[in-house]
Design a protein around this motif. Structure first.
Motif, short mmCIF file in Angstrom:
data_model
loop_
_atom_site.label_atom_id
_atom_site.label_comp_id
_atom_site.label_asym_id
_atom_site.label_seq_id
_atom_site.Cartn_x
_atom_site.Cartn_y
_atom_site.Cartn_z
N PHE A 327 0.84 -1.20 0.00
CA PHE A 327 0.00 0.00 0.00
C PHE A 327 0.87 1.25 0.00
CE2 PHE A 327 -2.65 3.03 2.63
CZ PHE A 327 -3.50 3.37 1.59
N SER A 330 2.49 1.75 -3.45
CA SER A 330 1.54 2.22 -4.47
C SER A 330 1.30 3.71 -4.35
CB SER A 330 0.23 1.45 -4.36
OG SER A 330 -0.48 1.78 -3.17
N ILE A 374 -3.06 2.67 -6.64
CA ILE A 374 -3.61 2.17 -5.38
C ILE A 374 -4.59 1.03 -5.64
CG2 ILE A 374 -5.05 2.78 -3.39
CD1 ILE A 374 -3.95 5.64 -3.63
N ILE A 378 -3.96 -3.00 -4.53
CA ILE A 378 -4.84 -3.63 -3.54
C ILE A 378 -5.66 -4.75 -4.17
CG2 ILE A 378 -6.71 -3.23 -1.89
CD1 ILE A 378 -5.75 -0.38 -1.56
N ILE A 434 -9.44 1.11 0.03
CA ILE A 434 -8.71 1.45 1.26
C ILE A 434 -9.53 1.04 2.49
CG2 ILE A 434 -7.83 3.36 2.66
CD1 ILE A 434 -7.12 4.75 -0.02
#
Length: 529
Positions: A327, A330, A374, A378, A434
């Motif tokens: 994370f 990214s 992102i 993920i 997120i």
């Protein structure tokens, strides 16, 4: 997981990642010479239809082979290797039926699709791309078989060959047809034919490697039990499509633009030819985004196999640590790539596409590099933990936001509105992702991290804007000069940003040790400190 099995798994994952990396680079780079050959309107014609091929690639690369390989691997784990023949046979039959349905839907629905896009001249291109769906069952089944048997090289080789042949077909055929004075729509049809030549070559390679093996199966369609058919169908058409949606995020965004951007521009009062050229300029953003995303996610994606391994081993502490570093990477790489491109968008635009048309729109579009980095990172991590449905739901929701965002913003702001709609939709998807990893217990990064990262971006921006100011006062113009400015900016901005990341300790020794080539990176850090 035994040590040797773990080693084999990581080696295979590396081979697949390398193949995917090469194909993405090829897919991004060829658009530049192609646009230079056919111009903005020719680029618009091709980009209107390309997303359909992108969906085929997602199905044949990220979707169906992954599911077939998992079914085969699970049978081996549970001591049911004899069912492998039935799984392969059932997969091929089901995908053949699905591929035929998709072919007929796209081929016979080409008029309606072209009408929806607002340009009926696109119909021959849509009919041509439809034939790619007929290759889908063969390529998917072969790749699934190889991956299920821990043979990743055939898949990687077939991907690279498919993309290389396709790119060469597009460039050579387009140059020839333009030189002979054919219409841009005929040139576009020739370029789209590259998907057929590339897919056919990939299939030939897979066939050779399959029948060269000593233990290949002869398909037996009528001996497959109903239970196996049901199990395979559920896996392919539910989980497979979920994986595909996650892997086709950027293609689906492009598809929405193909469906309504041109027609919205025309309905807002723009002349058709002007709208085509404007859409073609807007489509220049695709190679920028692809290259930026590849640069931003290549290191992060290398961590995904490690995440999968820790998840299989149920090593929760190590899993959380690797998710955290993925994370963090990214965000760092994605923001750095996006900010750098925004600063250099004008000279980069001139370097690649001869003029600076649409630079402001492309700058806004470039924000999606950060958001996509992102999301893609993920997504890979969640798929490594077999959590495939929630990413698909988030992405589908974001696609709806993009569609209606275009409907709202484009009539008011033109292609700038389309870029804004893309950023808004990706921003919403990123927030969902997120929140999802936060629910998994992954600790969020502290406020100090973001403050230091902002400082690194500001320092890079200061250096790049100083460079641009100096070159403006020197009145450096022309494509060659702007190419030099862009390349010098990439070197200077990249160095300053990396130096800042190291000096501000955004990646500590522990973070670097978890990365591929971690020892070498630690040595570089010591030198720069």
């Amino acid at each position: 997981m035994p040590h040797e099995e773990s080693k084999t798994f990581l080696k295979g994952a590396f081979i697949l990642s390398l193949g995917s990396f090469i194909t993405k680079i090829l897919s991004a780079v060829y658009r530049v010479p192609f646009q230079n050959i056919v111009g903005d309107i020719g680029f618009y014609i091709y980009q209107q239809v390309y997303p359909i091929y992108g969906i085929v690639i997602a199905l044949a690369t990220y979707g169906f082979p992954v599911i077939i390989s998992r079914l085969i691997a699970e049978n081996r784990i549970h001591g049911k290797a004899e069912l492998e023949k039935e799984i392969i046979s059932a997969s091929f039959m089901l995908l053949s039926a699905g591929g035929l349905i998709l072919f007929l839907f796209v081929f016979w629905g080409s008029y309606d699709l072209a009408d929806w896009m607002g340009d009926l001249k696109l119909r021959p291109l849509i009919q041509t791309i439809a034939f790619s769906f007929l290759l889908l069952p063969f390529i998917s089944t072969f790749r699934g078989y190889f991956q299920g048997n821990n043979k990743m090289l055939p898949t990687a080789v077939s991907q690279v060959i498919e993309q290389f042949v396709r790119v060469m077909t597009i460039i050579i055929l387009s140059a020839y047809l333009v030189s002979k004075g054919f219409s841009l729509y005929r040139v576009g049809t020739g370029a789209i034919a590259g998907s057929i030549t590339g897919g056919s070559c990939a299939l030939i390679v897979l066939c050779i490697l399959y029948f060269k093996g000593s233990n290949h199966h002869r398909l037996a369609f009528f001996s497959v039990s109903g239970t196996v058919y049901k199990r395979v169908a559920m896996a392919l058409f539910i989980e497979g499509f979920a994986v595909c949606i996650s892997g086709a995020l950027l293609v689906l965004i492009q598809f929405i633009d193909s469906l309504n951007l041109f027609s919205l521009l025309v309905h807002s009062g723009m002349a058709a030819n002007e709208a085509k050229a404007v859409k073609g300029v807007y489509d220049r953003g695709q190679p920028f985004i692809q290259l930026g995303t590849v640069a931003a996610t290549s290191i992060s994606l290398a961590l995904v196999p490690m995440i999968t391994r820790e998840y299989r081993l149920r090593n929760n502490a190590a899993l959380s640590e690797k998710l955290r570093i993925a994370f963090k990477l990214s965000i760092i790489i994605g923001l750095g790539a996006a900010a750098g491109l925004i600063n250099l968008i004008r000279p980069a635009n001139i370097m690649l596409f001869e003029n600076d048309k649409g630079s402001a729109v492309l700058a806004v579009f470039s924000i999606s590099i950060f958001l996509s980095s992102i999301i893609l990172t993920i997504t890979g991590a969640l798929q490594g933990m077999r959590k495939v449905y929630s990413p698909a739901v988030y992405i589908l929701f974001g696609i709806f936001v993009k569609f209606f965002g275009n409907e709202y913003f484009v009539p008011k702001y033109g292609t700038m509105g389309a870029a804004m709609a893309t950023d808004v939709s990706l921003g919403i998807i990123a927030v969902f992702f997120i929140m999802r990893i936060k629910k998994l217990g992954i600790s969020m990064l502290p406020a100090g991290f973001y403050a230091k990262l902002a400082a690194a971006v500001c320092l890079m921006t200061l250096v790049l804007q100083t460079l641009l100011f100096i070159t403006r006062t020197m009145h450096l113009t022309g494509r060659g000069m702007n190419a030099g400015i862009a390349l010098a900016g990439v070197a200077a901005g990249g160095f300053v940003f990396i130096w800042s990341v190291i000096r501000f300790n955004l990646l500590d020794d522990k973070d670097l040790s978890l990365l591929p080539f971690g020892e070498q990176l630690l040595k570089i850090k010591k030198i720069m400190e």
